[in-house]
Enzyme design. Structure first.
Site, PDB file in Angstrom:
ATOM      1  N   ARG A   1      46.148-113.818 -41.172  1.00 27.87           N
ATOM      2  CA  ARG A   1      46.419-112.440 -40.746  1.00 27.87           C
ATOM      3  C   ARG A   1      46.062-111.416 -41.825  1.00 27.87           C
ATOM      4  NH1 ARG A   1      51.871-112.481 -37.465  1.00 27.87           N
ATOM      5  NH2 ARG A   1      51.463-114.125 -35.962  1.00 27.87           N
TER       6      ARG A   1
ATOM      7  N   ASP B   1      60.053-100.673 -31.727  1.00 28.12           N
ATOM      8  CA  ASP B   1      59.522-101.828 -32.453  1.00 28.12           C
ATOM      9  C   ASP B   1      59.098-101.323 -33.829  1.00 28.12           C
ATOM     10  OD1 ASP B   1      58.379-104.787 -31.349  1.00 28.12           O
ATOM     11  OD2 ASP B   1      57.450-104.075 -33.205  1.00 28.12           O
TER      12      ASP B   1
HETATM   13  C1  LIG Z   1      58.237-112.202 -30.587  1.00 25.36           C
HETATM   14  S1  LIG Z   1      58.240-110.474 -30.288  1.00 25.36           S
HETATM   15  C2  LIG Z   1      59.469-110.365 -29.024  1.00 25.36           C
HETATM   16  C3  LIG Z   1      59.087-109.361 -27.970  1.00 25.36           C
HETATM   17  C4  LIG Z   1      60.071-109.231 -26.807  1.00 25.36           C
HETATM   18  N1  LIG Z   1      61.374-108.797 -27.242  1.00 25.36           N
HETATM   19  C5  LIG Z   1      60.181-110.513 -26.021  1.00 25.36           C
HETATM   20  O1  LIG Z   1      61.206-111.209 -26.130  1.00 25.36           O
HETATM   21  O2  LIG Z   1      59.243-110.854 -25.298  1.00 25.36           O
HETATM   22  C6  LIG Z   1      59.119-109.865 -31.744  1.00 25.36           C
HETATM   23  C7  LIG Z   1      58.911-108.373 -31.983  1.00 25.36           C
HETATM   24  O3  LIG Z   1      59.831-107.947 -32.985  1.00 25.36           O
HETATM   25  C8  LIG Z   1      59.190-106.954 -33.773  1.00 25.36           C
HETATM   26  N2  LIG Z   1      59.864-106.823 -35.083  1.00 25.36           N
HETATM   27  C9  LIG Z   1      59.771-107.636 -36.165  1.00 25.36           C
HETATM   28  N3  LIG Z   1      60.535-107.180 -37.165  1.00 25.36           N
HETATM   29  C10 LIG Z   1      61.137-106.050 -36.717  1.00 25.36           C
HETATM   30  C11 LIG Z   1      62.045-105.125 -37.293  1.00 25.36           C
HETATM   31  N4  LIG Z   1      62.499-105.269 -38.541  1.00 25.36           N
HETATM   32  N5  LIG Z   1      62.453-104.076 -36.545  1.00 25.36           N
HETATM   33  C12 LIG Z   1      61.999-103.909 -35.272  1.00 25.36           C
HETATM   34  N6  LIG Z   1      61.127-104.751 -34.673  1.00 25.36           N
HETATM   35  C13 LIG Z   1      60.708-105.809 -35.377  1.00 25.36           C
HETATM   36  C14 LIG Z   1      57.761-107.435 -33.870  1.00 25.36           C
HETATM   37  O4  LIG Z   1      56.877-106.395 -34.196  1.00 25.36           O
HETATM   38  C15 LIG Z   1      57.527-108.015 -32.476  1.00 25.36           C
HETATM   39  O5  LIG Z   1      56.917-107.077 -31.626  1.00 25.36           O
END
Ligand SMILES: C[S@@+](CC[C@H](N)C(=O)[O-])C[C@H]1O[C@@H](n2cnc3c(N)ncnc32)[C@H](O)[C@@H]1O
Length: 287
Positions: free
Chosen positions: A48, A150
């Site tokens: 990445r 996000d």
């Molecule tokens: C695996 S995805 C889950 C998406 C959705 N909630 C689902 O269950 O399908 C995790 C998301 O968390 C976000 N994320 C990671 N660290 C974060 C943080 N500190 N604050 C807010 N969002 C965060 C990532 O950018 C990503 O879009």
């Protein structure tokens, strides 16, 4: 050649990632986003961030990290964070949660507010909005809001377009797809865009759950915080759960991911169904 350099070369890629660089990257993403990266994520980190190094014409991760350290306010920090998030998501993922939300809001006469706290590329908040449309009817749904946040600005930019591959949209069923999406034509064949009815219900904002202050106002009827806490350690999870308390209505739902269990982390929430929590009586505001 020192041991770290040897480790970088032994890793078998053209760019040099030493053990020390990898540890520094893990430390930085933990400090910025609360994300815990374990040793088995080294390959992922390499692939990445390699794109960022190549973009800057660099061949050494140490040089990239030094440049970041010299420029605390640089835009590259945003790209660094975006690169290390995992955005996997889908429409109506973990589908059992959506009928629960529909039942929770059924019969309401007032607009509903739902917070989607890890909205990724938008499939989850739009699924919530579709559920509200179906449960509340068009009039009340149009006054209801899904606040979708996000940390990842690239994911949010994609989410704001409301455009997805048609194939992915059709997987939620022909009827829903037709009701809530428009099929692309001409250059946009093979794509579908969320209808205005849906787009108008969802507001996207960047928000880092790891921050001490959140620029968002509650209270919410439900908070979806799914498949994100697994990336955090227990102290961060506990801190975020504590923070959620003041963002939920007394009878509000906290909806989490299938592999996330908070019963041993927080006294503020009690399990009400499959990975669905409500505030414990101790955490509810006293009349
Ligand atoms: C695996 S995805 C889950 C998406 C959705 N909630 C689902 O269950 O399908 C995790 C998301 O968390 C976000 N994320 C990671 N660290 C974060 C943080 N500190 N604050 C807010 N969002 C965060 C990532 O950018 C990503 O879009």
């Amino acid at each position: 050649m020192n041991a770290d350099v040897a480790a970088g070369i032994a890793f078998g890629h053209d760019l040099n990632l030493t053990d020390a660089d990898f540890r520094r990257i893990c430390q930085l993403i933990y400090e910025r986003a609360g994300i815990v990266l374990t040793d088995n994520k080294r390959e992922m980190v390499y692939s990445r961030l390699a794109k960022r190094l190549r973009l800057h014409g660099m061949s050494d991760f140490g040089e990239y990290l030094e440049r970041l350290a010299r420029q605390p306010g640089a835009r590259e920090w945003e790209a660094f964070t975006n690169a290390l998030t995992t955005n996997l998501t889908a429409f109506f993922r973990e589908a059992h949660h959506f009928p629960l939300l529909a039942a929770h809001v059924a019969g309401r006469r007032e607009p509903v507010r739902v917070w989607c706290a890890a909205a990724s590329t938008g499939e989850e908040p739009y699924s919530i909005a579709m559920t509200l449309c179906e449960a509340l009817g068009p009039q009340l749904a149009s006054q209801s809001r899904v606040i979708a946040t996000d940390i990842d600005t690239d994911a949010l930019a994609k989410a704001r377009t409301g455009v997805y591959p048609l194939k992915q949209v059709l997987e939620m069923g022909e009827e829903r797809a037709r009701r809530f999406f428009l099929r692309g034509s001409g250059e946009r064949v093979g794509l579908a865009r969320a209808r205005q009815e849906l787009m108008g219900m969802v507001e996207f904002h960047q928000l880092n759950l790891h921050d001490a202050q959140w620029k968002i106002s509650g209270p919410f009827d439900a908070i979806f915080c799914r498949n994100i806490m697994i990336y955090f350690d227990k102290p961060s999870q506990a801190k975020i759960l504590k923070h959620f308390v003041s963002y939920l209505k007394p009878d509000g739902l906290l909806i989490t991911g299938h592999s996330e269990s908070f019963s041993y982390i927080s006294d503020d929430f009690v399990l009400r169904g499959q990975t669905v929590y409500t505030l414990s009586s101790a955490a509810r505001p006293k009349d």
